[in-house]
Motif scaffolding. Sequence first.
Motif, PDB file in Angstrom:
ATOM      1  N   PHE A  69       0.832  -1.198   0.000  1.00 50.35           N
ATOM      2  CA  PHE A  69       0.000   0.000   0.000  1.00 50.35           C
ATOM      3  C   PHE A  69       0.869   1.251   0.000  1.00 50.35           C
ATOM      4  N   PRO A  70       0.340   2.382  -0.494  1.00 43.54           N
ATOM      5  CA  PRO A  70       1.147   3.597  -0.610  1.00 43.54           C
ATOM      6  C   PRO A  70       1.651   4.139   0.733  1.00 43.54           C
ATOM      7  N   ASP A  71       0.967   3.837   1.846  1.00 45.71           N
ATOM      8  CA  ASP A  71       1.411   4.336   3.150  1.00 45.71           C
ATOM      9  C   ASP A  71       2.515   3.492   3.766  1.00 45.71           C
ATOM     10  N   GLY A  72       2.934   2.411   3.072  1.00 51.87           N
ATOM     11  CA  GLY A  72       3.987   1.538   3.572  1.00 51.87           C
ATOM     12  C   GLY A  72       3.474   0.245   4.182  1.00 51.87           C
ATOM     13  N   ALA A  73       2.171   0.093   4.339  1.00 55.61           N
ATOM     14  CA  ALA A  73       1.612  -1.162   4.848  1.00 55.61           C
ATOM     15  C   ALA A  73       1.790  -2.246   3.792  1.00 55.61           C
ATOM     16  N   LYS A  74       1.803  -3.518   4.253  1.00 61.33           N
ATOM     17  CA  LYS A  74       2.028  -4.620   3.314  1.00 61.33           C
ATOM     18  C   LYS A  74       1.392  -5.894   3.867  1.00 61.33           C
ATOM     19  N   TYR A  75       0.841  -6.709   2.943  1.00 61.13           N
ATOM     20  CA  TYR A  75       0.306  -8.021   3.298  1.00 61.13           C
ATOM     21  C   TYR A  75       0.942  -9.066   2.401  1.00 61.13           C
ATOM     22  N   GLU A  76       1.413 -10.155   3.012  1.00 57.98           N
ATOM     23  CA  GLU A  76       1.965 -11.292   2.278  1.00 57.98           C
ATOM     24  C   GLU A  76       1.212 -12.519   2.750  1.00 57.98           C
ATOM     25  N   GLY A  77       0.523 -13.191   1.821  1.00 59.39           N
ATOM     26  CA  GLY A  77      -0.192 -14.380   2.244  1.00 59.39           C
ATOM     27  C   GLY A  77      -1.247 -14.822   1.263  1.00 59.39           C
ATOM     28  N   GLU A  78      -2.299 -15.429   1.801  1.00 63.27           N
ATOM     29  CA  GLU A  78      -3.357 -16.015   0.990  1.00 63.27           C
ATOM     30  C   GLU A  78      -4.503 -15.026   0.789  1.00 63.27           C
ATOM     31  N   PHE A  79      -5.082 -15.084  -0.406  1.00 64.41           N
ATOM     32  CA  PHE A  79      -6.231 -14.260  -0.780  1.00 64.41           C
ATOM     33  C   PHE A  79      -7.358 -15.170  -1.251  1.00 64.41           C
ATOM     34  N   MET A  80      -8.585 -14.689  -1.096  1.00 66.03           N
ATOM     35  CA  MET A  80      -9.728 -15.388  -1.661  1.00 66.03           C
ATOM     36  C   MET A  80     -10.761 -14.339  -2.049  1.00 66.03           C
ATOM     37  N   GLN A  81     -11.193 -14.375  -3.296  1.00 62.69           N
ATOM     38  CA  GLN A  81     -12.186 -13.450  -3.835  1.00 62.69           C
ATOM     39  C   GLN A  81     -11.847 -11.989  -3.531  1.00 62.69           C
ATOM     40  N   GLY A  82     -10.548 -11.660  -3.655  1.00 59.94           N
ATOM     41  CA  GLY A  82     -10.092 -10.291  -3.491  1.00 59.94           C
ATOM     42  C   GLY A  82      -9.789  -9.866  -2.068  1.00 59.94           C
ATOM     43  N   TRP A  83     -10.011 -10.719  -1.082  1.00 62.28           N
ATOM     44  CA  TRP A  83      -9.816 -10.384   0.327  1.00 62.28           C
ATOM     45  C   TRP A  83      -8.629 -11.129   0.902  1.00 62.28           C
ATOM     46  N   PHE A  84      -8.007 -10.574   1.975  1.00 61.19           N
ATOM     47  CA  PHE A  84      -7.034 -11.317   2.758  1.00 61.19           C
ATOM     48  C   PHE A  84      -7.822 -12.474   3.372  1.00 61.19           C
ATOM     49  N   HIS A  85      -7.450 -13.676   3.042  1.00 67.80           N
ATOM     50  CA  HIS A  85      -8.188 -14.824   3.564  1.00 67.80           C
ATOM     51  C   HIS A  85      -7.272 -16.029   3.593  1.00 67.80           C
TER      52      HIS A  85
END
Length: 155
Positions: A69-85
């Motif tokens: 994300f532009p603010d420096g946040a980040k997610y690494e992992g599994e997604f389902m239907q566009g969501w962190f899941h």
Amino acid sequence: MFTSAMDEPMLPGVVKTGAYRYEDGSRYVGDWNQRGQKHGMGHLSLPDGTRYDGAFQNGLCAGLGVMCFPDGAKYEGEFMQGWFHGHGVFWRADGMKFEGEFRGGRIWGLVNYSDDSHGFPRMKGFFQDCRLVRKKRCPEVVQRAQKVALMARAQ
């Protein structure tokens, strides 16, 4: 499994690879299905600076991926239907880290603060809407989240 013109393996449902710039300024480079949807592996850049690298299914983030994300946040992992899941690791811009399982808007795992402590009291357990609901040890969930995040980063 299908192969492309270069004899590289392609996911089932992938019919072509290419790039497209949308009217809103978003840009996608990767695999497509026959309906013209993002499907397979790809890179998506949004006008606000958000970037996603990973798997898509029928136009949505699905499977392993990394979202920055532009603010420096980040997610690494599994997604389902566009969501962190599923399992993953989410770093907020202020350095707070959520490790564990993401499902239905809930976080279950361990929260690490930017100073590498775990806060006081230790924030380990079941989270809902980023709030600790029930304290519980969950080392296997955290280990799985770390492993999935590493796999997402490596792809």
